[in-house]
Write a protein that holds these residues in place. Sequence first.
Motif, PDB file in Angstrom:
ATOM      1  N   TYR A  22      34.026  54.136  31.468  1.00  0.00           N
ATOM      2  CA  TYR A  22      34.323  52.702  31.390  1.00  0.00           C
ATOM      3  C   TYR A  22      33.185  51.831  31.939  1.00  0.00           C
ATOM      4  O   TYR A  22      32.642  50.975  31.247  1.00  0.00           O
ATOM      5  CB  TYR A  22      35.625  52.410  32.149  1.00  0.00           C
ATOM      6  N   ARG A  33      31.234  38.456  33.800  1.00  0.00           N
ATOM      7  CA  ARG A  33      31.937  38.894  35.015  1.00  0.00           C
ATOM      8  C   ARG A  33      31.112  38.601  36.273  1.00  0.00           C
ATOM      9  O   ARG A  33      31.655  38.182  37.292  1.00  0.00           O
ATOM     10  CB  ARG A  33      32.264  40.394  34.947  1.00  0.00           C
ATOM     11  N   GLU A  50      42.659  40.424  42.485  1.00  0.00           N
ATOM     12  CA  GLU A  50      42.308  40.626  41.071  1.00  0.00           C
ATOM     13  C   GLU A  50      43.512  41.199  40.343  1.00  0.00           C
ATOM     14  O   GLU A  50      44.073  42.224  40.737  1.00  0.00           O
ATOM     15  CB  GLU A  50      41.110  41.569  40.882  1.00  0.00           C
ATOM     16  N   GLY A  52      44.740  43.058  37.080  1.00  0.00           N
ATOM     17  CA  GLY A  52      44.126  43.894  36.042  1.00  0.00           C
ATOM     18  C   GLY A  52      42.756  44.372  36.496  1.00  0.00           C
ATOM     19  O   GLY A  52      41.764  44.196  35.806  1.00  0.00           O
ATOM     20  N   GLY A  54      41.325  47.271  36.883  1.00  0.00           N
ATOM     21  CA  GLY A  54      40.630  48.386  36.223  1.00  0.00           C
ATOM     22  C   GLY A  54      40.023  49.356  37.213  1.00  0.00           C
ATOM     23  O   GLY A  54      40.672  49.808  38.156  1.00  0.00           O
ATOM     24  N   ASN A  58      34.649  45.059  39.721  1.00  0.00           N
ATOM     25  CA  ASN A  58      34.460  43.675  40.180  1.00  0.00           C
ATOM     26  C   ASN A  58      34.771  43.539  41.670  1.00  0.00           C
ATOM     27  O   ASN A  58      34.093  42.814  42.392  1.00  0.00           O
ATOM     28  CB  ASN A  58      35.387  42.723  39.420  1.00  0.00           C
ATOM     29  N   ASP A  75      46.794  46.811  39.088  1.00  0.00           N
ATOM     30  CA  ASP A  75      46.615  47.257  37.703  1.00  0.00           C
ATOM     31  C   ASP A  75      47.879  47.979  37.268  1.00  0.00           C
ATOM     32  O   ASP A  75      48.546  48.604  38.083  1.00  0.00           O
ATOM     33  CB  ASP A  75      45.401  48.181  37.550  1.00  0.00           C
ATOM     34  N   ILE A  76      48.171  47.865  35.978  1.00  0.00           N
ATOM     35  CA  ILE A  76      49.393  48.489  35.461  1.00  0.00           C
ATOM     36  C   ILE A  76      49.176  49.967  35.184  1.00  0.00           C
ATOM     37  O   ILE A  76      50.139  50.732  35.107  1.00  0.00           O
ATOM     38  CB  ILE A  76      49.877  47.745  34.196  1.00  0.00           C
ATOM     39  N   ASP A 103      52.564  44.991  37.427  1.00  0.00           N
ATOM     40  CA  ASP A 103      52.390  44.244  36.183  1.00  0.00           C
ATOM     41  C   ASP A 103      51.923  42.826  36.542  1.00  0.00           C
ATOM     42  O   ASP A 103      52.629  42.089  37.243  1.00  0.00           O
ATOM     43  CB  ASP A 103      53.731  44.205  35.436  1.00  0.00           C
ATOM     44  N   ALA A 104      50.754  42.460  36.022  1.00  0.00           N
ATOM     45  CA  ALA A 104      50.160  41.163  36.374  1.00  0.00           C
ATOM     46  C   ALA A 104      51.052  39.992  35.983  1.00  0.00           C
ATOM     47  O   ALA A 104      50.969  38.923  36.582  1.00  0.00           O
ATOM     48  CB  ALA A 104      48.805  41.031  35.682  1.00  0.00           C
ATOM     49  N   SER A 124      39.825  39.247  34.959  1.00  0.00           N
ATOM     50  CA  SER A 124      38.614  39.494  34.191  1.00  0.00           C
ATOM     51  C   SER A 124      38.916  40.443  33.033  1.00  0.00           C
ATOM     52  O   SER A 124      39.274  41.607  33.251  1.00  0.00           O
ATOM     53  CB  SER A 124      37.570  40.111  35.136  1.00  0.00           C
ATOM     54  N   TYR A 125      38.803  39.943  31.829  1.00  0.00           N
ATOM     55  CA  TYR A 125      39.004  40.750  30.624  1.00  0.00           C
ATOM     56  C   TYR A 125      40.333  41.510  30.648  1.00  0.00           C
ATOM     57  O   TYR A 125      40.407  42.642  30.197  1.00  0.00           O
ATOM     58  CB  TYR A 125      37.815  41.705  30.406  1.00  0.00           C
TER      59      TYR A 125
HETATM   60  C1  LIG Z   1      39.440  45.603  29.916  1.00  0.00           C
HETATM   61  S1  LIG Z   1      40.087  46.164  31.448  1.00  0.00           S
HETATM   62  C2  LIG Z   1      39.274  45.078  32.622  1.00  0.00           C
HETATM   63  C3  LIG Z   1      39.153  45.708  33.981  1.00  0.00           C
HETATM   64  C4  LIG Z   1      38.439  44.825  35.015  1.00  0.00           C
HETATM   65  N1  LIG Z   1      39.159  43.616  35.272  1.00  0.00           N
HETATM   66  C5  LIG Z   1      37.026  44.534  34.595  1.00  0.00           C
HETATM   67  O1  LIG Z   1      36.680  43.363  34.408  1.00  0.00           O
HETATM   68  O2  LIG Z   1      36.234  45.492  34.480  1.00  0.00           O
HETATM   69  C6  LIG Z   1      41.759  45.555  31.445  1.00  0.00           C
HETATM   70  C7  LIG Z   1      42.589  46.125  32.583  1.00  0.00           C
HETATM   71  O3  LIG Z   1      43.825  45.404  32.594  1.00  0.00           O
HETATM   72  C8  LIG Z   1      44.857  46.340  32.876  1.00  0.00           C
HETATM   73  N2  LIG Z   1      46.135  45.785  32.404  1.00  0.00           N
HETATM   74  C9  LIG Z   1      46.571  45.663  31.129  1.00  0.00           C
HETATM   75  N3  LIG Z   1      47.792  45.110  31.108  1.00  0.00           N
HETATM   76  C10 LIG Z   1      48.135  44.850  32.405  1.00  0.00           C
HETATM   77  C11 LIG Z   1      49.261  44.267  33.044  1.00  0.00           C
HETATM   78  N4  LIG Z   1      50.317  43.825  32.335  1.00  0.00           N
HETATM   79  N5  LIG Z   1      49.268  44.171  34.373  1.00  0.00           N
HETATM   80  C12 LIG Z   1      48.220  44.621  35.124  1.00  0.00           C
HETATM   81  N6  LIG Z   1      47.122  45.190  34.572  1.00  0.00           N
HETATM   82  C13 LIG Z   1      47.071  45.297  33.228  1.00  0.00           C
HETATM   83  C14 LIG Z   1      44.427  47.598  32.156  1.00  0.00           C
HETATM   84  O4  LIG Z   1      45.089  48.742  32.640  1.00  0.00           O
HETATM   85  C15 LIG Z   1      42.931  47.589  32.444  1.00  0.00           C
HETATM   86  O5  LIG Z   1      42.637  48.263  33.625  1.00  0.00           O
END
Ligand SMILES: C[S@@+](CC[C@H](N)C(=O)[O-])C[C@H]1O[C@@H](n2cnc3c(N)ncnc32)[C@H](O)[C@@H]1O
Length: 218
Positions: A22, A33, A50, A52, A54, A58, A75-76, A103-104, A124-125
């Motif tokens: 990743y 970012r 933060e 989500g 990942g 960050n 993170d989920i 869950d965010a 972020s993303y």
């Molecule tokens: C594209 S990654 C971005 C990770 C990090 N924020 C970055 O910028 O590198 C998206 C992340 O959001 C998480 N995610 C997706 N849906 C979510 C939710 N409902 N609640 C929390 N995290 C979630 C995913 O598991 C993943 O780790």
Amino acid sequence: MADTDTAAGHMDAIYRSQRHIYDLTRKYYLLGRDRMIAELNAPAGGTVLELGCGTGRNMILAARKYPAARFYGIDISEEMLITARGNVAKAGLTGRITLAQGDASSVDTTRTFGIAAFDRVYISYALSMIPPWRETAAHAMALVKPAGGSLHVVDFGGQDGLPGFFRTGLRAWLAKFSVSPREDMEAVLAEVARGAGARLEFARLYRDYARYGVVRRG
Ligand SMILES: C[S@@+](CC[C@H](N)C(=O)[O-])C[C@H]1O[C@@H](n2cnc3c(N)ncnc32)[C@H](O)[C@@H]1O
């Protein structure tokens, strides 16, 4: 219900193998970012969340940049959190970065971290991967401290300023990972800002490859 039928199961299925490559691959296309981290201006003794988070990439950079702040990540995906915990430990930051599954769109941070509101909240993303992303943006704002707190969001833009073939190819690639650029992100953040009596600063980066918004409370 099959595991992949839940939001957490779906993310785990995407990231079970992706988490190993990743950070190496995403640094080339998750743009904006570092600017967001540079502009967080986390106060000394402050708290930063933060949603989500990942792999923790960050959070680790931000924790180094703001050494007097404490960081919390949700993170989920348990799969992503395995990598994040390893990265945080390797960086020697376990004392300053706390991670939890949640869950965010609905996380209760008082129950999870014992903190009801944070000086900085950022996403972020991740909004592009969360189906109830509007509710998530509103929930994130509710987690920002009333006095001087801010919400920071960076994510894919509409790529309107980029060549059509690039845009089509990128959209197809992103769809494989359940990523949908949120075309009306500015309007939604403006609504979130209005509802909170806060002000929005918004920018389209790299010919609208990415969008970046900061909602500041007074
Ligand atoms: C594209 S990654 C971005 C990770 C990090 N924020 C970055 O910028 O590198 C998206 C992340 O959001 C998480 N995610 C997706 N849906 C979510 C939710 N409902 N609640 C929390 N995290 C979630 C995913 O598991 C993943 O780790």
